[in-house]
Write a protein that holds these residues in place. Structure first.
Motif, PDB file in Angstrom:
ATOM      1  N   VAL A 165       6.305   5.267  -2.922  1.00 38.23           N
ATOM      2  CA  VAL A 165       5.165   4.694  -2.207  1.00 38.23           C
ATOM      3  C   VAL A 165       3.936   4.817  -3.106  1.00 38.23           C
ATOM      4  O   VAL A 165       3.543   5.920  -3.485  1.00 38.23           O
ATOM      5  CB  VAL A 165       4.915   5.406  -0.863  1.00 38.23           C
ATOM      6  CG1 VAL A 165       3.700   4.792  -0.161  1.00 38.23           C
ATOM      7  CG2 VAL A 165       6.141   5.312   0.029  1.00 38.23           C
ATOM      8  N   ILE A 166       3.352   3.672  -3.449  1.00 41.80           N
ATOM      9  CA  ILE A 166       2.162   3.637  -4.296  1.00 41.80           C
ATOM     10  C   ILE A 166       0.962   3.391  -3.399  1.00 41.80           C
ATOM     11  O   ILE A 166       0.850   2.346  -2.760  1.00 41.80           O
ATOM     12  CB  ILE A 166       2.281   2.543  -5.366  1.00 41.80           C
ATOM     13  CG1 ILE A 166       3.467   2.843  -6.294  1.00 41.80           C
ATOM     14  CG2 ILE A 166       0.989   2.423  -6.171  1.00 41.80           C
ATOM     15  CD1 ILE A 166       3.819   1.716  -7.241  1.00 41.80           C
ATOM     16  N   LYS A 167       0.066   4.369  -3.337  1.00 40.16           N
ATOM     17  CA  LYS A 167      -1.113   4.290  -2.481  1.00 40.16           C
ATOM     18  C   LYS A 167      -2.360   4.171  -3.341  1.00 40.16           C
ATOM     19  O   LYS A 167      -2.556   4.975  -4.267  1.00 40.16           O
ATOM     20  CB  LYS A 167      -1.220   5.538  -1.596  1.00 40.16           C
ATOM     21  CG  LYS A 167      -0.107   5.703  -0.576  1.00 40.16           C
ATOM     22  CD  LYS A 167      -0.284   7.019   0.202  1.00 40.16           C
ATOM     23  CE  LYS A 167       0.776   7.194   1.272  1.00 40.16           C
ATOM     24  NZ  LYS A 167       0.578   6.290   2.410  1.00 40.16           N
ATOM     25  N   ILE A 168      -3.191   3.191  -3.047  1.00 34.12           N
ATOM     26  CA  ILE A 168      -4.474   3.030  -3.730  1.00 34.12           C
ATOM     27  C   ILE A 168      -5.563   3.407  -2.739  1.00 34.12           C
ATOM     28  O   ILE A 168      -5.657   2.816  -1.659  1.00 34.12           O
ATOM     29  CB  ILE A 168      -4.670   1.594  -4.232  1.00 34.12           C
ATOM     30  CG1 ILE A 168      -3.524   1.210  -5.179  1.00 34.12           C
ATOM     31  CG2 ILE A 168      -6.015   1.442  -4.934  1.00 34.12           C
ATOM     32  CD1 ILE A 168      -3.518  -0.256  -5.574  1.00 34.12           C
ATOM     33  N   VAL A 186       3.713  -0.633  -1.331  1.00 36.27           N
ATOM     34  CA  VAL A 186       2.325  -0.525  -1.784  1.00 36.27           C
ATOM     35  C   VAL A 186       1.423  -0.442  -0.559  1.00 36.27           C
ATOM     36  O   VAL A 186       1.452  -1.325   0.306  1.00 36.27           O
ATOM     37  CB  VAL A 186       1.919  -1.723  -2.670  1.00 36.27           C
ATOM     38  CG1 VAL A 186       0.432  -1.643  -3.026  1.00 36.27           C
ATOM     39  CG2 VAL A 186       2.771  -1.769  -3.944  1.00 36.27           C
ATOM     40  N   ASP A 187       0.633   0.627  -0.479  1.00 32.71           N
ATOM     41  CA  ASP A 187      -0.330   0.825   0.601  1.00 32.71           C
ATOM     42  C   ASP A 187      -1.731   0.851   0.003  1.00 32.71           C
ATOM     43  O   ASP A 187      -1.956   1.494  -1.025  1.00 32.71           O
ATOM     44  CB  ASP A 187      -0.092   2.153   1.325  1.00 32.71           C
ATOM     45  CG  ASP A 187       1.292   2.267   1.959  1.00 32.71           C
ATOM     46  OD1 ASP A 187       2.021   1.261   1.972  1.00 32.71           O
ATOM     47  OD2 ASP A 187       1.626   3.367   2.435  1.00 32.71           O
ATOM     48  N   VAL A 188      -2.678   0.179   0.657  1.00 36.53           N
ATOM     49  CA  VAL A 188      -4.061   0.177   0.188  1.00 36.53           C
ATOM     50  C   VAL A 188      -4.966   0.647   1.311  1.00 36.53           C
ATOM     51  O   VAL A 188      -4.855   0.177   2.459  1.00 36.53           O
ATOM     52  CB  VAL A 188      -4.485  -1.229  -0.295  1.00 36.53           C
ATOM     53  CG1 VAL A 188      -5.966  -1.239  -0.682  1.00 36.53           C
ATOM     54  CG2 VAL A 188      -3.629  -1.673  -1.484  1.00 36.53           C
ATOM     55  N   GLU A 189      -5.875   1.550   0.985  1.00 36.26           N
ATOM     56  CA  GLU A 189      -6.795   2.075   1.993  1.00 36.26           C
ATOM     57  C   GLU A 189      -7.675   0.948   2.540  1.00 36.26           C
ATOM     58  O   GLU A 189      -8.118   0.061   1.793  1.00 36.26           O
ATOM     59  CB  GLU A 189      -7.664   3.179   1.395  1.00 36.26           C
ATOM     60  CG  GLU A 189      -8.494   3.916   2.427  1.00 36.26           C
ATOM     61  CD  GLU A 189      -9.209   5.138   1.865  1.00 36.26           C
ATOM     62  OE1 GLU A 189      -9.783   5.900   2.667  1.00 36.26           O
ATOM     63  OE2 GLU A 189      -9.183   5.333   0.622  1.00 36.26           O
ATOM     64  N   ASP A 190      -7.924   1.000   3.798  1.00 42.23           N
ATOM     65  CA  ASP A 190      -8.701  -0.043   4.460  1.00 42.23           C
ATOM     66  C   ASP A 190     -10.176   0.002   4.041  1.00 42.23           C
ATOM     67  O   ASP A 190     -10.760   1.076   3.838  1.00 42.23           O
ATOM     68  CB  ASP A 190      -8.611   0.113   5.980  1.00 42.23           C
ATOM     69  CG  ASP A 190      -7.187  -0.043   6.502  1.00 42.23           C
ATOM     70  OD1 ASP A 190      -6.471  -0.936   5.988  1.00 42.23           O
ATOM     71  OD2 ASP A 190      -6.790   0.713   7.404  1.00 42.23           O
ATOM     72  N   GLY A 191     -10.762  -1.196   3.913  1.00 47.09           N
ATOM     73  CA  GLY A 191     -12.199  -1.314   3.684  1.00 47.09           C
ATOM     74  C   GLY A 191     -12.688  -0.911   2.319  1.00 47.09           C
ATOM     75  O   GLY A 191     -13.872  -0.588   2.165  1.00 47.09           O
ATOM     76  N   ILE A 192     -11.835  -0.952   1.291  1.00 41.77           N
ATOM     77  CA  ILE A 192     -12.276  -0.526  -0.045  1.00 41.77           C
ATOM     78  C   ILE A 192     -12.431  -1.693  -1.013  1.00 41.77           C
ATOM     79  O   ILE A 192     -12.692  -1.492  -2.199  1.00 41.77           O
ATOM     80  CB  ILE A 192     -11.316   0.520  -0.637  1.00 41.77           C
ATOM     81  CG1 ILE A 192      -9.920  -0.077  -0.886  1.00 41.77           C
ATOM     82  CG2 ILE A 192     -11.225   1.743   0.274  1.00 41.77           C
ATOM     83  CD1 ILE A 192      -8.979   0.875  -1.637  1.00 41.77           C
TER      84      ILE A 192
END
Length: 276
Positions: free
Chosen positions: A163-166, A117-123
């Motif tokens: 890979v799950i990216k938000i 799981v990857d999450v975009e920074d600063g969101i």
């Protein structure tokens, strides 16, 4: 006589070659990755509307095509189904395009399908919290694990086959665009081993889904992971019945009831007719 036998052998060999080539062509056609043609249409519409599976293989990762969750029919900010704890105006539309990998709960061993799981920074979304949500969805007995028949293991490295990216709408559009999809700032997509989740959908849900955004997250994950597992779209099986998880519920329920899960609590598949 000998000459006739040689000619006959050549004909048999040629026929065998034709059969082999035909079989190979059929295999390649059937093995093509899933692709949603509605993705480009979703991007065009947003200007006037606010909008027992097999173990997966890496076949789709080589394809420039992808699958996506369909367009919304009206603005999520106007939807009573949006998560009231999240102000739509507070959800950023763009971000840096960099991601932080979730670390909490990762495993260095274990079997099953390995995912990250990857999450975009600063969101405004904590990667570890998001990973906990995803883990609960994947482990739910109503999900693709179907009470333990398939397992999913969270990792934090490149061993992940999923890979799950938000990310924000802008970043999701950019990443989905790499697979030839126009997601129009509104929808999610799946390309190869990557599932890209639009932050608006993760935080606000969908105007057509009868439930909170937290439940809609389960539909996002189950729908896109379903594509990753090789499932195509399905439609409503009948009025009053649960909408399949593989139905494009954001486009309308067609008489079905909102549902986020591929199975019911008794292990029965909640499917519907396949969409050509």
């Amino acid at each position: 006589m000998a000459r006739r036998r040689r000619i006959r052998r050549r004909r048999v060999g040629f026929a065998g070659a034709v059969v082999a080539v035909t079989a190979a062509a059929a295999f390649l056609y059937l093995d093509a990755p899933w692709h949603d043609e509605d993705a480009a249409a979703a991007g065009r519409e947003t200007s006037r509307t606010a909008s027992a599976p097999a173990t997966p293989t890496p076949k789709a990762s080589a394809s420039p095509k992808a699958s996506k969750s369909p367009k919304a029919s009206k603005s999520p900010s106007a939807s009573p189904e949006a998560d009231e704890s999240v102000d739509p105006a507070s959800v950023p539309k763009s971000g840096p395009g960099t991601f932080t990998v979730a670390r909490k709960g990762v495993s260095s061993g274990g079997g099953g399908s390995r995912y990250r799981v990857d999450v975009e920074d600063g969101i405004g979304v904590d990667p570890d919290s998001a990973a906990e949500d995803v883990a609960e969805i994947l482990a739910d007995p109503r999900g693709w694990g179907k009470g333990g028949t398939r397992t999913f293991t969270l990792v934090d490295d490149d061993s992940a086959g999923l890979v799950i990216k938000i990310g924000t709408a802008q970043t999701t559009d950019k990443l989905c665009g790499q697979y030839g999809l126009d997601t129009g700032g509104e929808v999610n997509c799946r390309g190869g081993k990557n599932v890209m989740v639009n932050l608006d959908r993760w935080q606000l849900g969908s105007p057509t889904f009868d439930g909170p955004a937290t439940e809609y997250r389960a539909l996002i994950i189950n729908h896109e992971v379903g594509h990753w597992l090789g499932h195509g779209h399905e439609t409503c099986p009948g009025p009053g019945k649960p909408a399949p998880a593989m139905m494009q519920q954001i486009k309308g329920l067609q008489g079905c009831k909102s549902n986020a899960w591929p199975y019911d609590r008794n292990g029965h598949y909640l499917g519907g007719p396949s969409v050509p």
